[in-house]
Design an enzyme around this catalytic site. Structure first.
Site, PDB file in Angstrom:
ATOM      1  N   HIS A  43      -1.914  -9.285  -3.494  1.00  0.00           N
ATOM      2  CA  HIS A  43      -1.531  -8.330  -2.456  1.00  0.00           C
ATOM      3  C   HIS A  43      -2.272  -8.690  -1.171  1.00  0.00           C
ATOM      4  CE1 HIS A  43       0.275  -4.116  -1.884  1.00  0.00           C
ATOM      5  NE2 HIS A  43      -0.074  -4.554  -0.673  1.00  0.00           N
TER       6      HIS A  43
ATOM      7  N   TYR B  34      10.765   1.174   3.031  1.00  0.00           N
ATOM      8  CA  TYR B  34      10.235   2.298   3.804  1.00  0.00           C
ATOM      9  C   TYR B  34      11.226   2.860   4.811  1.00  0.00           C
ATOM     10  CZ  TYR B  34       5.648   1.128   1.938  1.00  0.00           C
ATOM     11  OH  TYR B  34       4.587   0.917   1.094  1.00  0.00           O
TER      12      TYR B  34
ATOM     13  N   ASN C 226      10.050  -3.018  -2.431  1.00  0.00           N
ATOM     14  CA  ASN C 226       9.344  -2.112  -1.538  1.00  0.00           C
ATOM     15  C   ASN C 226      10.263  -1.768  -0.362  1.00  0.00           C
ATOM     16  OD1 ASN C 226       7.237  -2.793  -3.212  1.00  0.00           O
ATOM     17  ND2 ASN C 226       6.019  -3.826  -1.645  1.00  0.00           N
TER      18      ASN C 226
ATOM     19  N   ARG D 256       0.228   1.500 -10.064  1.00  0.00           N
ATOM     20  CA  ARG D 256       0.288   0.134  -9.563  1.00  0.00           C
ATOM     21  C   ARG D 256      -0.979  -0.171  -8.782  1.00  0.00           C
ATOM     22  NH1 ARG D 256       3.754  -2.561  -4.690  1.00  0.00           N
ATOM     23  NH2 ARG D 256       2.783  -4.609  -4.956  1.00  0.00           N
TER      24      ARG D 256
ATOM     25  N   GLU E 127       7.195   0.323  -3.991  1.00  0.00           N
ATOM     26  CA  GLU E 127       6.548   1.033  -2.881  1.00  0.00           C
ATOM     27  C   GLU E 127       7.603   1.818  -2.120  1.00  0.00           C
ATOM     28  OE1 GLU E 127       4.146  -1.141  -0.098  1.00  0.00           O
ATOM     29  OE2 GLU E 127       3.113  -2.277  -1.654  1.00  0.00           O
TER      30      GLU E 127
ATOM     31  N   GLU F 274       5.294  -8.460  -1.344  1.00  0.00           N
ATOM     32  CA  GLU F 274       5.873  -8.650  -0.007  1.00  0.00           C
ATOM     33  C   GLU F 274       5.568 -10.036   0.560  1.00  0.00           C
ATOM     34  OE1 GLU F 274       4.835  -5.396   2.553  1.00  0.00           O
ATOM     35  OE2 GLU F 274       5.830  -3.908   1.301  1.00  0.00           O
TER      36      GLU F 274
END
Length: 1691
Positions: A1188, A1377, A1375, A1143, A1442, A1233
């Site tokens: 991005h 985390y 994404n 990516r 991500e 995002e």
């Protein structure tokens, strides 16, 4: 007859118009108190002839009683096995009115229509849906053996029909039922208590005959789902109330006013529904489940207003219309009572103009089916009435049909309800009537399923004496019916467990045994005095005298007693603890351990006498030093004292209630010396004080709680202080006499004794610095003298027990010592290690060394004090000496090691002044806080949980591996923190886990843990300003009410589980689908560099990074990883990773410098074409992100994403990229995002473009344009390119998973939901559902209008836009985390996104930290949010775009924390795929290599490859995680090691494609190596032992398959045993320690080479020197041997 029926109807109207379902009755209180007849007296008084029907017989029997006979109190016990219960009803307590898909009920609708008192609703009620553990806590405290509750039909079947079944609703009742059974409480379930699903009411509700089948189906489901555990069922509770008040008067939901038809039809359908449910159970379930099904009918007792026959007949008819209406069909003949039918028929014939009542008719088959359809008679009874005949004529009302009138005797005591009066004798008479009228055909028992009374919500809500009198008298009447009248009553249910939503009365009337504060979101429950009364009644099983019981404590045989150990060396051998633990990385020491403590582990809570008892001068107690001290103004914060404290001296039952509710195994408390011996000597013995402790000890043992008794917890009798206190050696013998008395008096039941609590505090704080009584300030001498006497006093007491009582009492005696852990500032500096050891010896060894080792003080302590005394030219040391006899007497005087621990300090050497002398200066230690750990309410007491494990290990090493009890551990919170004590919850979760590690991983003999404290109390000098309690105590209320905090429930669950056995992240084995996408990712600005190269335009990030103060260390992306010029380097590392996809993002200003297609930069496009070609040549599919975050600055200059024209610019840019790059790209991402762009970039200003001036509007405008831009790009691809290019396109949204901070609190649960909807839903909802989340739209609109705006600040999509946006995805790009804990925050009238969201986030302290402050490792959240996406958005194909973790600080190629992260998170993804059915198509690791981490610059790195920025070539060096990820990709998941080595784990062979680098490849899922074996500790949590077995680490040259020399950095990974879920402690050496310095591997190797060269030179010199001395050595060989031995001993 007409008059009688009219009277009944009048009563129907007035009594239940209030919708109060309770009543209270008392006879004349003086008569009741003064009249106590025994059973025989009562029997004789009833010996009268009776005749007539059932009512006449009962009235003839009881109507002749005089008041004394009627009110006689029976002091007997209920039969053995009698069931004591309390109750609740779903709509009154559960709340969560739409949680888990619950449908609206008629009572929800009633409240929402603003029909209840004060416009109150049951939306939250008592929040019982989320507070099962709280409700069980109080049920255990009450000691009921039965709990009756109702199921919400709408929670199980939201629409009322099986097709709408809500599994979440069923799971709630599963949880409740299981919790009841686990606590030894029988569940009794009511299927229907008035809360019909509104969806059924819309179709007529109980008037519609279709409801019979619906109820039957609902009942069938409940029997099937819960019947294996529920053995008693009520089909309906008080159905008369719903028929009459719900469909007759209309004052009850569903608010229908139709006396004539609906009320009778509803009853008819309810009876048939009941019968059908009974037959379902009887036919399908009874034979296997063995339960009972009945119905709970409500009825008053009625008495004739006079002796006239017509009034007696009216009273009988009243009962037939109320009770017989339902009971007669079920318990007699399957039909309504003849008198009722005749009365209705008479009215029909008399009133031809208007029919006042239509009574349906049962067919013969229906009657047969109804008759006998009950296994017990359930009775709800609250009050009584007087009835007289009254002609109701033809009025279509209860009065008109019934011909009677009901009223009350004005002398009857009233309650909070205007229509409920206390008439206790009515219950006995009603029970006799039921027995005669209904239990002849089918003999079944009677269960009293509801009895109680309301009090007003005002005044003293807790001291409910009127309820106590009500309960006492009504329960006694039930006892008379059982004992005297031989009525078969088997259960008594007090209504209700707690205050609730009382229908039309809302929360204005309270029926609860527990007060609920409905004004705070925590909904705390506080026991009222009636709860404690009911508990005592249950304990005695009635009113008989409590049989004297002889209690005996559980013997605790002596398992370990040291005969003495040699003196500690300097530093002590226990320094191995520093060597073992102090080099652990933060990651290693923070990993949470899952497992259980050994069976029989002792869980307890603690208090101390002065802090809680109060009664400071009650019953002859003498003053203590603390009484005198606190009565001196200015001594204690707020001039607080312990005169009352928690009033435990007078509230013993309340303390026992808490202890039972928590299910602790032990309770540590102290005896007040001055309460037992007021002047400190036996001659002053106070028997009342002794009696108090006897009651406490007996109460504990009766509740199966072990008493742990401290003889002395700082409260010395003042009379003894007056003779010098602990400085006076006479106290040694006086204390021994006090101890002797206590052993003799209580030792038959107390088996765990502690002589002193924290003697260190007594000596130093009391006699050194004078901070506590007796406030002596002699820091250099008095502490040593006092400690000397305390140690000898302890030894005397120990020997007294040992010599006189041990053989008969079989108990244990010790002393409770306190210690902080002291960590050396530099573990590699031997002086600092010695300093930390010295600090521990001065603090803990001061007392432990004499007692547990050799009877004397530590050598280092004696040496330090003696030296400093010499410097003062004193004739002898300030530290007293023990004689040899005393040493022998003292050593070994403890049967176990009791330790109090709270915090950890960092110790470093200092040379302290010797003049003036001070115990503290004698240490020569400087102590500092452990700054990286969380602070607490106490200054200097940080929560450093890992210190506990080290301290426990040190004790084991230092004191001969004793049994260890942690006798105090806790944390204060500041007042006014009440119930939501989240910091204490974190403290216990972390500290208990460190104790578990010590026990299970290290093998320390930890035998028990005591949480400090049971409840808030006087915190010594701090008064009531700080609270340590697991229970909140309201010190402003004279009742001192106690209620559990969040931490109490958490601690109970820890105790129940005996640790932390349930690992949410327990590994599973399996594989992802064959075509699974394995990828890694980067972004253009973060890696490309060449910020102005080849015609590239400026981006907003170029501008932002060049703005001073925006980026950490002033870093920029000007060069970054120079990927613009290093395509081959990047392709090589991708090939190394063996990814299937890569990516990357396109830099918009690199291809369109001004953001428009007016100027196309071909050099930029050419760069991306070369990248794509190189990827395809390497067999790697590109996944291209169009945006991005690096918007062309030229577009930002005209408004950026705020300007709607950017939508067209993005569309044009996307079109160009599809055209030029699309043939090479199969996976597209439009925007990465968008949340961060909108909120962080245009709301907070923390990211480019850094705008923060309009946080209430701009983020929403930007988001609106981002969503439209995405949709336009999607349509361009879909319309122009999809058919030819055959790619897929979507957007990548990001979101944390959100958990409620307090899962027992609806407010936090709602906050968590808002966070998710405002985060992921903000962008996913429009694209996957068509518009913003309804919750988000509603909140922002309401807050906007409230602030005076004409419309919402959240822009609205037009219908055309909704249509164009909805469905613009081919997959869900995601994404993720980390996870967060959410809680409610009210920002008032502030206007910004956070205020709209109304929630804040925090992290759980047990989650591992990462290099970024915002990122904590919480793998379980990954699975949960993947499942959320599936359920919320229809299970679209989901591509994780991500996921990764950061690091900060020195580079460590052995990035074990990242391996841990990927191992855990990818395994959670596998669970989502395999177990949850998530349509997961791929996973992307962020990131391929270290790069510019936006605002953090290069200080935080996520890469699988390290980029050496100090080298101009910017080499990419693989970290250990890269090899781990390679294996993950090769295996496509997690092969099961039980099946043997998987072929995917075979090493690759062939040419290396990157610069050869030594790496450590870790395979934690198998614990195997392909080369040189090392050793790993594998924990078997079942036994707590450890074993060693070979594991594997492979050191390879990348892609060569060869091995190199052993690496300088070795990773040892924990082996997970999946069947246990327990995890051993990873022991990982990160970096290289060389000659006291932490170096990289390369630097260490260079140092080693240099050292080797020097060593060669040195060896040559040594050889020469050896020749010179050889002969000398030979001649003196004998002497040399002796010297060698001596040297070895010294070493």
């Amino acid at each position: 007859m007409k008059e009688q029926l009219g009277v009944l109807c009048v009563y129907f109207l007035c009594l239940y118009g209030s919708l109060s379902s309770g009543a209270a009755v008392n006879g004349d209180p003086q008569v009741l108190k003064n009249s106590k007849l025994d059973k025989q007296d009562v029997l004789l008084s009833l010996n009268v002839p009776v005749s007539g029907n059932s009512y006449q017989k009962v009235w003839q029997t009881f109507g002749v009683q005089n008041r004394v006979e009627r009110d006689a109190f029976l002091t007997e016990s209920f039969p053995t096995g009698f069931k004591w219960a309390t109750s609740s009803e779903s709509f009154k307590v559960e709340g969560a009115w739409k949680a888990g898909g619950k449908g609206e009920s008629i009572w929800d609708h009633f409240g929402h229509e603003r029909l209840a008192y004060g416009n109150q609703t049951a939306d939250l009620a008592c929040d019982s849906y989320n507070k099962v553990d709280y409700d069980l806590y109080h049920l255990r405290g009450l000691q009921v053996n039965t709990y009756q509750f109702s199921i919400s039909w709408a929670r199980i079947f939201p629409s009322g029909l099986r097709g709408s079944q809500s599994e979440k609703g069923a799971l709630y009742y599963d949880k409740l039922i299981n919790a009841l059974i686990e606590s030894g409480i029988e569940p009794v379930v009511t299927l229907y208590h008035w809360d019909l699903p509104q969806a059924l009411q819309v179709n007529g509700g109980w008037k519609n005959t279709a409801i019979i089948e619906a109820f039957k189906d609902y009942a069938d489901f409940c029997f099937s789902r819960f019947g294996d555990r529920v053995k008693t069922w009520n089909t309906f509770s008080s159905p008369w109330v719903e028929s009459y008040a719900g469909y007759g008067t209309g004052e009850h939901a569903p608010s229908i006013k139709d006396y004539a038809v609906s009320s009778y039809q509803v009853t008819h359908n309810m009876l048939k529904s009941h019968a059908e449910a009974w037959h379902v159970y009887n036919d399908k379930y009874r034979s296997t489940q063995g339960g009972k099904v009945g119905i709970a009918l409500n009825s008053d007792w009625v008495e004739p207003d006079s002796s006239k026959a017509e009034d007696i007949a009216a009273a009988d008819l009243y009962l037939q219309f109320m009770l017989g209406w339902f009971a007669h069909p079920i318990f007699v003949n399957g039909d309504y009572p003849e008198t009722l039918k005749a009365q209705v028929e008479k009215k029909r014939s008399d009133c031809t103009g208007s029919v006042p009542a239509v009574l349906p008719v049962f067919s013969s088959a229906e009657s047969q089916r109804i008759k006998g359809s009950a296994d017990f008679f359930g009775l709800n009874h609250y009050t009584s009435r007087l009835v007289r005949f009254s002609n109701g004529e033809c009025a279509a009302s209860p009065q008109g049909v019934g011909d009677f009138h009901a009223h009350v005797d004005p002398s009857w005591p009233s309650t909070a309800s205007d229509y409920i009066y206390s008439v206790p004798w009515g219950l006995r008479r009603l029970l006799n009537y039921i027995s005669k009228e209904y239990l002849n055909v089918k003999k079944v028992p009677i269960y009293i399923t509801g009895n109680g009374m309301p009090t007003e919500y005002s005044g003293d809500s807790l001291n409910d004496t009127s309820r106590i009198e009500y309960m006492k008298s009504y329960i006694n009447e039930a006892l008379k019916a059982i004992i005297t009248d031989e009525v078969d009553v088997q259960r008594f249910t007090v209504q209700s467990l707690m205050d609730g939503f009382e229908g039309k009365q809302g929360y204005s009337q309270r029926f609860g045994l527990h007060y609920v504060n409905f004004e705070v979101p925590d909904r705390p429950r506080l026991p009222k005095q009636s709860a404690y009364f009911y508990n005592q009644l249950i304990k005695k099983n009635g009113f008989g005298s409590l049989k004297s019981k002889v209690f005996k404590g559980v013997e605790m045989p002596l398992t370990h007693r040291s005969a003495g150990l040699p003196a500690s060396e300097v530093p002590a051998k226990s320094k191995v603890v520093f060597e073992k633990f102090s080099r652990q990385s933060k990651f290693e020491r923070s990993i949470y351990h899952y497992g259980s403590f050994p069976q029989g582990f002792s869980w307890g809570v603690s208090t101390s006498a002065y802090q809680i008892e109060g009664g400071w001068n009650a019953d002859g107690k003498g003053p203590s030093v603390w009484d005198v001290y606190t009565h001196t103004p200015g001594s204690v914060a707020g001039d607080a004292n312990g005169d009352v404290a928690c009033d435990s001296y007078n509230r013993l039952d309340e303390d026992l209630y808490m202890l039972r509710a928590m299910e602790v195994k032990s309770y540590r408390f102290s005896l007040s010396w001055s309460r037992i011996f007021p002047n400190g000597n036996r001659s002053s013995l106070n028997q009342k004080g002794v009696d108090y402790y006897n009651r406490l000890i007996d109460g504990l043992l009766e509740s199966k709680i072990t008493p742990m008794v401290t003889l002395y917890h700082w409260d010395l009798p003042q009379a003894l202080q007056d003779i010098g206190g602990w400085e006076n050696v006479q106290l040694i013998d006086i204390f021994n006499d006090y101890s002797d008395f206590c052993f003799a008096t209580f030792g038959d039941r107390v088996k765990f004794w502690m002589t002193f609590n924290q003697p260190h505090t007594i000596a130093w704080s009391g006699y050194g610095i004078g901070e506590i009584p007796p406030n002596v300030k002699q820091p250099g001498t008095a502490p040593y003298r006092v400690a000397h006497n305390l140690i000898k006093a302890h030894a005397e007491a120990y020997h007294t027990y040992n010599d006189k009582y041990r053989n008969s009492q079989r108990g244990l005696v010790s002393i409770a010592l306190n210690a902080d852990w002291v960590e050396p500032r530099d573990v590699n500096d031997i002086r600092e290690v010695a300093t930390a050891d010295r600090a521990l010896q001065f603090q803990l060894g001061w007392f432990a060394h004499p007692i547990f080792k050799n009877g004397d003080y530590p050598e280092i302590m004696k040496w330090q004090v003696a030296n400093k005394s010499d410097l003062l030219e004193l004739p002898q040391s300030r530290l007293p000496s023990f004689t040899e006899e005393e040493k022998k007497f003292i050593k070994g005087t403890a049967d176990m090691f009791c330790i109090n621990h709270y915090t950890t300090k960092i110790g470093s050497h200092s040379t302290a002044p010797f003049d003036p002398p001070s115990y503290e200066s004698d240490w020569d230690v400087s102590l500092a806080e452990e700054a990286s750990s969380p602070g607490t309410a106490y200054m200097y007491q940080r929560a450093v949980s890992w210190g506990l494990r080290r301290l426990l290990n040190w004790i084991r090493e230092e004191y001969g591996d004793p049994d260890i009890y942690i006798t105090e551990n806790g944390v204060p919170t500041p007042y006014p923190t009440t119930w939501d004590d989240i910091e204490r919850m974190f403290y216990y979760k972390t500290y208990v886990d460190e104790a578990l590690k010590a026990s299970q991983v290290d093998g320390v003999k930890v035998k028990g843990y005591v949480a400090t404290t049971l409840m808030d109390s006087l915190e010594w000098r701090n008064g009531y300003n700080f609270r340590f309690g697991l229970h909140q105590v309201d010190f402003s209320n004279p009742n001192r009410p106690r209620s559990p905090k969040f931490s109490a429930i958490l601690y109970h669950n820890i105790m129940k589980d005996n640790g932390f056995p349930n690992n949410l992240e327990e590994k599973i084995y399996g594989h992802f689908p064959k075509d699974f996408i394995w990828s890694s990712a980067t972004a253009a600005y973060q890696i490309e560099g060449a910020w102005t190269g080849d015609g590239k335009g400026l981006s907003i990030w170029d501008t932002f990074c060049h703005t001073p103060g925006k980026i950490r260390n002033h870093d920029t992306g000007d060069l970054a990883c120079d990927s613009y010029n290093r395509i081959e380097d990047d392709i090589k590392i991708l090939k190394h990773l063996k990814v299937s996809h890569y990516r990357l993002s396109v830099s918009w200003p690199r291809v369109l410098p001004d953001g428009t297609t007016k100027h196309i930069n071909e050099a930029g496009i050419n760069y991306y074409q070369r990248v794509l070609d190189a990827l395809l040549a390497a067999n790697i599919e590109p996944c291209v992100t169009l945006y991005h975050w690096d918007l062309p600055q030229a577009l930002e200059d005209i408004g950026g994403w705020e300007n709607e024209t950017v939508v067209d610019r993005f569309k044009e840019y996307s079109d160009l990229m599809f055209s030029r790059l699309g043939p090479k790209v199969k996976v597209w991402i439009t925007i990465n995002e968008p949340f961060n762009v909108a909120y962080i970039g245009y709301g907070q200003g923390g990211m480019a473009p850094g705008i923060s001036d309009r946080p209430g509007t701009l983020p929403y405008i930007v988001a609106h344009n981002l969503i439209k831009a995405h949709a336009e790009a999607w349509h361009v691809y879909n319309d122009k390119y999809r058919a030819q290019q055959k790619g897929i396109i979507s957007i990548s949204v990001n979101s944390d998973w959100t958990e409620p901070r307090n899962p027992y609190k609806q407010e936090d649960i709602d906050a968590a939901e808002r966070v998710l909807q405002f985060f992921i839903g903000w962008f996913a909802h429009p694209i996957f559902k068509g518009d913003y989340p309804e919750l988000m739209r509603t909140i922002i609109r309401e807050r906007s209008l409230a602030s005076g705006l004409p419309k919402s600040r959240l822009p609205e999509f037009t219908p055309e836009e909704i249509k164009r946006i909805n469905g613009t995805y081919d997959y869900f790009g995601f994404n993720h985390y980390t996870s967060v804990l959410a809680f409610n925050v009210d920002h008032g009238n502030n206007v910004h996104y956070e205020a709209d969201k109304g929630a804040a986030q925090m992290s759980d302290r047990t989650w591992l930290e990462a290099g970024s402050d915002w990122l904590r490792v919480a793998p379980f959240g990954f699975r949960r949010i993947l499942r959320f996406i599936k359920e919320e958005y229809g299970n679209p194909p989901l591509l994780v775009t991500e996921n990764g973790v950061s690091e900060r600080g020195p580079v460590d190629l052995n990035d074990t924390h990242r391996i841990y992260y990927y191992d855990k998170y990818i395994n959670e993804a596998l669970k989502a795929y395999l177990l949850d059915g998530v349509n997961l198509i791929g996973y992307t690791a962020w990131s391929m290599m270290d790069n510019l981490e936006w605002g953090a610059g290069y200080t935080e790195t996520f890469g699988l490859f390290y980029v050496n920025r100090s080298d101009p070539a910017l080499p990419r060096v693989p970290k250990a995680s890269a090899s781990f990820y390679v294996n993950m990709i090769k295996c496509n998941g997690f092969p099961d090691p039980a099946l043997g080595p998987h072929e995917c784990l075979n090493p690759d062979t062939g040419e290396t494609t990157t610069k050869p680098t030594t790496t450590t490849t870790v395979k934690p899922q198998t614990g195997r190596t392909t080369t040189k074996p090392t050793t790993t500790t594998t924990v078997k949590p079942q036994t707590g032992g450890t074993t060693t077995k070979p594991t594997t680490t492979t050191t390879v040259k990348p892609q060569t398959g060869g091995t190199t020399k052993p690496p300088t950095t070795v990773t040892t990974i924990t082996t997970v045993k999946p069947e246990t879920g327990a995890t051993s402690e990873p022991v990982t050496e990160t970096g290289v320690w060389f000659l006291g310095m932490k170096l990289s591997a390369a630097a260490a190797e260079a140092g080693l080479n240099t050292t080797f060269a020097l060593l060669v030179v040195a060896v040559v010199g040594v050889l020469g020197l050896s020749l010179l001395v050889f002969k000398t050595l030979k001649k003196s060989k004998k002497k040399q041997d002796k010297d060698s031995i001596h040297l070895e001993k010294r070493f």
